[in-house]
Design a protein around this motif. Structure first.
Motif, PDB file in Angstrom:
ATOM      1  N   LEU A   1      27.079  41.672  34.124  1.00 58.59           N
ATOM      2  CA  LEU A   1      28.529  41.308  34.088  1.00 58.59           C
ATOM      3  C   LEU A   1      28.808  40.148  32.672  1.00 58.59           C
ATOM      4  O   LEU A   1      27.911  40.941  31.423  1.00 58.59           O
ATOM      5  N   PRO A   2      30.477  40.053  32.508  1.00 62.34           N
ATOM      6  CA  PRO A   2      30.355  39.950  31.397  1.00 62.34           C
ATOM      7  C   PRO A   2      30.119  37.934  30.750  1.00 62.34           C
ATOM      8  O   PRO A   2      30.120  36.967  32.692  1.00 62.34           O
ATOM      9  N   THR A   3      29.812  38.201  29.825  1.00 62.32           N
ATOM     10  CA  THR A   3      29.490  36.184  29.751  1.00 62.32           C
ATOM     11  C   THR A   3      30.388  35.676  28.240  1.00 62.32           C
ATOM     12  O   THR A   3      30.965  36.500  28.085  1.00 62.32           O
ATOM     13  N   GLN A   4      30.916  35.179  28.899  1.00 57.18           N
ATOM     14  CA  GLN A   4      31.560  33.846  27.531  1.00 57.18           C
ATOM     15  C   GLN A   4      30.695  33.595  25.885  1.00 57.18           C
ATOM     16  O   GLN A   4      31.365  33.828  25.195  1.00 57.18           O
TER      17      GLN A   4
ATOM     18  N   ALA B   1      30.863  29.861  36.162  1.00 52.84           N
ATOM     19  CA  ALA B   1      32.587  29.932  34.884  1.00 52.84           C
ATOM     20  C   ALA B   1      31.605  30.239  34.100  1.00 52.84           C
ATOM     21  O   ALA B   1      32.455  30.730  33.884  1.00 52.84           O
ATOM     22  N   GLU B   2      30.461  30.790  33.572  1.00 51.97           N
ATOM     23  CA  GLU B   2      29.944  31.609  33.026  1.00 51.97           C
ATOM     24  C   GLU B   2      30.514  33.274  32.501  1.00 51.97           C
ATOM     25  O   GLU B   2      30.512  33.939  31.585  1.00 51.97           O
ATOM     26  N   THR B   3      30.846  33.302  33.652  1.00 59.42           N
ATOM     27  CA  THR B   3      31.055  34.603  33.719  1.00 59.42           C
ATOM     28  C   THR B   3      32.780  34.991  34.077  1.00 59.42           C
ATOM     29  O   THR B   3      32.829  35.700  34.731  1.00 59.42           O
ATOM     30  N   CYS B   4      33.114  33.355  34.249  1.00 60.70           N
ATOM     31  CA  CYS B   4      34.760  33.161  33.722  1.00 60.70           C
ATOM     32  C   CYS B   4      34.924  33.943  35.488  1.00 60.70           C
ATOM     33  O   CYS B   4      36.537  34.354  35.765  1.00 60.70           O
ATOM     34  N   GLY B   5      34.764  33.847  36.786  1.00 62.82           N
ATOM     35  CA  GLY B   5      34.553  34.033  38.147  1.00 62.82           C
ATOM     36  C   GLY B   5      34.102  35.331  38.190  1.00 62.82           C
ATOM     37  O   GLY B   5      34.447  36.063  39.560  1.00 62.82           O
ATOM     38  N   CYS B   6      33.717  36.003  37.543  1.00 63.21           N
ATOM     39  CA  CYS B   6      33.254  37.683  36.995  1.00 63.21           C
ATOM     40  C   CYS B   6      32.423  37.814  38.529  1.00 63.21           C
ATOM     41  O   CYS B   6      32.087  38.662  39.660  1.00 63.21           O
TER      42      CYS B   6
ATOM     43  N   ALA C   1      33.518  37.807  42.572  1.00 62.71           N
ATOM     44  CA  ALA C   1      34.204  38.091  42.744  1.00 62.71           C
ATOM     45  C   ALA C   1      33.677  39.775  43.149  1.00 62.71           C
ATOM     46  O   ALA C   1      33.681  40.620  43.480  1.00 62.71           O
TER      47      ALA C   1
END
Lengths: 235, 672
Positions: free
Chosen positions: B346-349, B365-370, B373
């Motif tokens: 997963l993408p992280t900030q 939240a860390e993955t911007c909703g990914c 989804a």
């Protein structure tokens, strides 16, 4: 100004709307003006009452600022181009992920009436795709810098560069489509697993781990889009 | 019992079930008569061959398995046969084996006779052979009839060297609009009077039997009506006369003399009457009673609202827990496994964040909703696909429908309002499962809960959809049951006079005895009132799950629905304490008004009957009841010179009276 519509015919029409670089081009026959209407990508554009009223209100400013788009406030914009002027049969698109429809028009100066030729079938239009600009770059760390420093000092070796993750940033040139997350995602080639790119991720730099493969350095994420409307350009 | 095809209406149901009330006699050869002489049945054309089924059935009732030795042959057309007999091509085909449908050449025909004449112990005598020609003259011209009449000569050529006697059955059609009986009678008269024929023996046949579908006093009979082979009716006259003409024993010989008497008279006709075991009425009484009992059951059930436990059970809950949820419980684990390790990618900030260790809200939240989804697009989508079902695996909806439909009858479903069902289903599923505080849960716990909630949401939705669908179907089933009740009430009235005495009383009690088993009634009602059943399906269920099993009922130590004709009559009358004896009622009906049953009409009055034959079975219960009938009939007065014959033959579940009348040439000449 009064605005009326007339059925287009062989002698009064616009056809072959196309895109050349970022210019919209078309052929017009027997018309003095071209009305360019910009609307939602893929959605049919028609000369409805609202549009006629808006054109009527704009009146002379349409002619004085020929080629300047006027925003109608409902997601549409209009511009009127006089034929015969320089670059008369072309128009520079300012919006992406949008539909541009071109209608032939004539203007009767004495009665101040704008007559729009409306084709019986589909309007002469072109859907300008949006652009997804993706940048995926490796992010290296040095092993000495994250806890192993002592080790490197003792043996006096140069710190080792390690691929920590990929930095991925995605931006859109155009509006976000109304569809859900399924339209844009990243994946690792060959796995088939799609990670949706959410609205919130757009414009941010995100860290994505490389997909660990046995004996390899790991695959980078690849940004992809589904369906028409967007081209993905990866830097 | 497998699924059955729907039945059209009450009449069709009764006809179909009545076949199962037919009594068949034991298979022992001793129960039957023997054919006296080797015999063959020849059908003149396809129209005549349509009588083959009933003729064969009738002969079997008289002669049992010996009928298998008797050739039955259809002659395709007289001209081809004539040509074939006198041509050099012995293998041309102008005949068909009526039993098998295979084409037959002349040598094949001759082989059949050789085979029959070679069998020992089947026929009483081999001195001669009896040939019966069946000629259905319906739709024929006089010329066609005359050419068929002559076919016997060609058959005689084929069987040269064989001693034989021949009899022609002419079936006359008097039907309104298509009657040709007069022309055929004229043609027959001319042939009879033809000097050439006359010089020889007055007929080319040793006997001519005439019978039509119109009797003066009675009107039209059912000789040409479409019917099943197992039905009794006027068509049985053909096989009855055959049995009478060719059975062993002394009794029938005088009748034979009359039947094969064309040297003396132009023909013979008959008055034919059957008194049947009232099979259709028996079925009607049983059917009516069954439906009445079902109706009472229905009324009782409709007054009782299902209990809370029953409702919950139908909705898939036992002891407050969803059975489906228990079944699908392992499903979320297998879906989690399918996407194992996804959180690592997963993408992280910020770099180096292990999403899997966070709670769901922070991870999202860390993955911007990914994260959410991804779960929607993968975990939950996979779950939905499994719940939709595919191929052989039933989807959730179908399973809920199955559960509801198998737990409820239509009336039970309708005893609650639709919104009561929906309300209960909604509360069952929403009480237990929610997404409250999901953000605070560890990520994988939260995923499990999301899937559980998703399953519950689908269950709730699909249950409501299933209720909507089944409720509408249950209403239709209820309407169908109401129609069925009406149709059965209207279509099952029976006449209780004479031989029909005490039908309702006797068979009503038998049916009640069968349905006194409450469990049996429960099961039957549940089958009939199954949600989705239409009236046609209900008819079929009534036949297969109620009537047919009922007919095997042992009542008072006997299979009452399978009793032979007289035994049934005696038992039923005795049970109802009938004022008259069975022999009196049956006997009087058998002889009553016989003159109006004569199947031939002429202006010249008929002479007295020369022969009275009664075909009655005797073997079922040692014959005591039948004997009483025979004694009764034997005591009746008869004209002087009339022969009376009793034969142990004819259909098992009916008594037949067959009176033979001689026809003179004037009878043929002066039609009625």
């Amino acid at each position: 100004m009064r605005v009326t519509t007339i059925p287009a015919d062989e002698g009064h029409c616009v056809r072959n709307v196309a895109m050349l670089a970022s210019e919209l081009v078309w052929d017009s026959v027997g018309v003095g003006y071209a009305l360019v209407v910009c609307g939602r990508f893929g959605a049919h554009i028609e000369i409805d009452d609202e549009l006629r009223a808006a054109l009527g209100n704009l009146g002379a400013s349409l002619f004085s600022c020929s080629g300047t788009p006027f925003d109608l406030g409902d997601g549409r914009s209009v511009a009127l181009l006089r034929r015969g002027a320089i670059r008369s049969d072309s128009y520079r698109c300012t919006r992406r992920f949008a539909r541009y429809a071109v209608f032939g028009c004539d203007h009767d100066m004495t009665s101040d009436e704008l007559m729009i030729y409306v084709p019986g079938g589909a309007e002469a239009a072109y859907d300008v795709p949006g652009v997804v600009r993706a940048s995926v770059s490796p992010y290296w760390t040095e092993r000495g810098a994250d806890g192993f420093g002592r080790f490197t000092r003792v043996f006096d070796r140069a710190p080792e560069r390690v691929l920590a993750c990929y930095l991925m940033s995605v931006t859109l040139d155009g509006e976000v489509p109304e569809s859900d997350e399924t339209w844009l995602w990243y994946e690792f080639e060959g796995t088939g697993l799609r990670f949706p790119i959410t609205r919130e991720m757009l414009g941010k730099t995100m860290c994505v781990r490389p997909l660990a493969l046995q004996g390899g350095s790991g695959l980078p994420p690849v940004v992809k889009s589904q369906g028409q409307g967007y081209e993905v350009i990866t830097a | 019992m497998g699924p059955t095809d729907a039945i059209r209406d009450v009449g069709a149901l009764i006809d179909s079930a009545a076949r199962n009330v037919r009594s068949r006699r034991a298979t022992g050869m001793l129960d039957y008569l023997s054919p006296r002489l080797p015999t063959c049945v020849l059908y003149c054309g396809e129209g005549s061959a349509s009588f083959h089924g009933t003729v064969l059935d009738g002969l079997q009732e008289g002669w049992g398995g010996k009928v298998s030795r008797i050739p039955c042959v259809t002659i395709s057309d007289p001209a081809s046969l004539h040509q074939l007999v006198f041509s050099s091509d012995p293998f041309g085909v102008a005949m068909v084996d009526a039993k098998t449908g295979s084409p037959l050449d002349v040598p094949g025909f001759q082989r059949m006779f050789q085979l029959m004449m070679g069998s020992s112990g089947v026929f009483e005598s081999m001195a001669q052979c009896t040939l019966f020609f069946v000629l259905n003259s319906s739709g024929m011209t006089a010329e066609e009839f005359s050419s068929w009449y002559g076919v016997v000569r060609d058959v005689e050529v084929m069987l040269q060297g064989l001693q034989m006697r021949t009899m022609l059955f002419v079936l006359l059609d008097n039907s309104l609009g298509s009657s040709n009986a007069e022309k055929i009678e004229d043609a027959l008269f001319s042939l009879y009077e033809d000097p050439q024929v006359r010089a020889e023996r007055r007929h080319l046949y040793d006997g001519v039997f005439l019978y039509g579908n119109l009797s003066k006093g009675r009107g039209y009979n059912r000789l040409f009506s479409p019917h099943g082979d197992e039905e009794n009716g006027d068509w049985d006259v053909v096989s009855s006369v055959m049995v009478l003409a060719n059975s062993s024993g002394d009794g029938s010989r005088p009748c034979e003399d009359l039947l094969f008497s064309s040297g003396r008279r132009a023909g013979v006709t008959a008055a034919f009457k059957q008194v049947e075991k009232p099979r259709r009425d028996i079925v009607s009484v049983a059917l009516r009673r069954i439906v009445e009992r079902l109706d009472e059951f229905h009324a009782n059930v409709s007054e009782v609202r299902p209990s809370g436990a029953e409702v919950d059970h139908a909705l898939g809950f036992s002891n407050g827990r969803s059975d489906f949820m228990a079944e699908y419980g392992s499903l979320s684990e297998s879906v989690l496994n399918e996407f194992k390790g996804f959180e690592l990618y997963l993408p992280t900030q910020s770099p180096n964040v292990n999403v899997g260790t966070l709670n769901f809200g922070r991870a999202n939240a860390e993955t911007c909703g990914c994260l959410s989804a991804f779960v929607r697009e993968n975990h939950l989508a996979r779950l939905q696909a499994i719940l939709d079902g595919s191929g052989d695996s039933l989807g959730l909806f179908d399973r809920i429908v199955q559960r509801l439909a198998s737990s409820l009858t239509a009336v039970k479903m309708l005893s609650l309002r639709r919104d009561e069902w929906v309300g209960r289903a909604s509360s069952l599923y929403t009480e237990s499962y929610s997404l409250n505080m999901i953000d605070q849960r560890p990520m994988f716990d939260a995923l499990r809960q999301m899937m559980r909630v998703e399953i519950a949401r689908r269950m709730r939705e699909e249950t409501i959809r299933a209720i909507d669908m089944l409720y509408a179907e249950a209403e239709k089933t209820e309407e169908a049951f109401a129609r069925l009740r009406n149709d059965v009430a209207l279509g099952t009235s029976v006449n209780e006079e004479g031989t029909h005495f005490n039908l309702t009383g006797f068979y009503g009690r038998c049916t009640d005895a069968y349905l006194s088993d409450q469990a049996r009634l429960n099961v039957l009602f549940a089958t009939i009132d199954r949600i989705g059943n239409g009236e046609g399906e209900m008819f079929a269920i009534l036949r297969d799950h109620a009537l047919v099993p009922l007919f095997d009922l042992d009542y008072g130590g006997r299979q009452v629905f399978k009793l032979g004709f007289m035994e049934e009559q005696v038992t039923r009358r005795a049970e109802g304490k009938a004022p008259e004896t069975a022999q009196l009622v049956v006997g009087s009906e058998l002889v009553d008004d016989m003159a109006n049953y004569i199947g031939y009409n002429s202006l010249i009055p008929m002479a007295d009957r020369e022969c009275e034959a009664y075909l009655i079975h005797r073997e079922m219960s040692g014959g005591a009841e039948a004997d009483q009938l025979l004694t009764y009939l034997d005591r009746l007065g008869k004209p002087t010179g009339t022969i009376r014959v009793f034969m142990n033959a004819g259909p098992q579940d009916c008594a037949t009276s067959l009176w033979l009348y001689p026809l003179e040439s004037d009878h043929l000449r002066l039609r009625g």
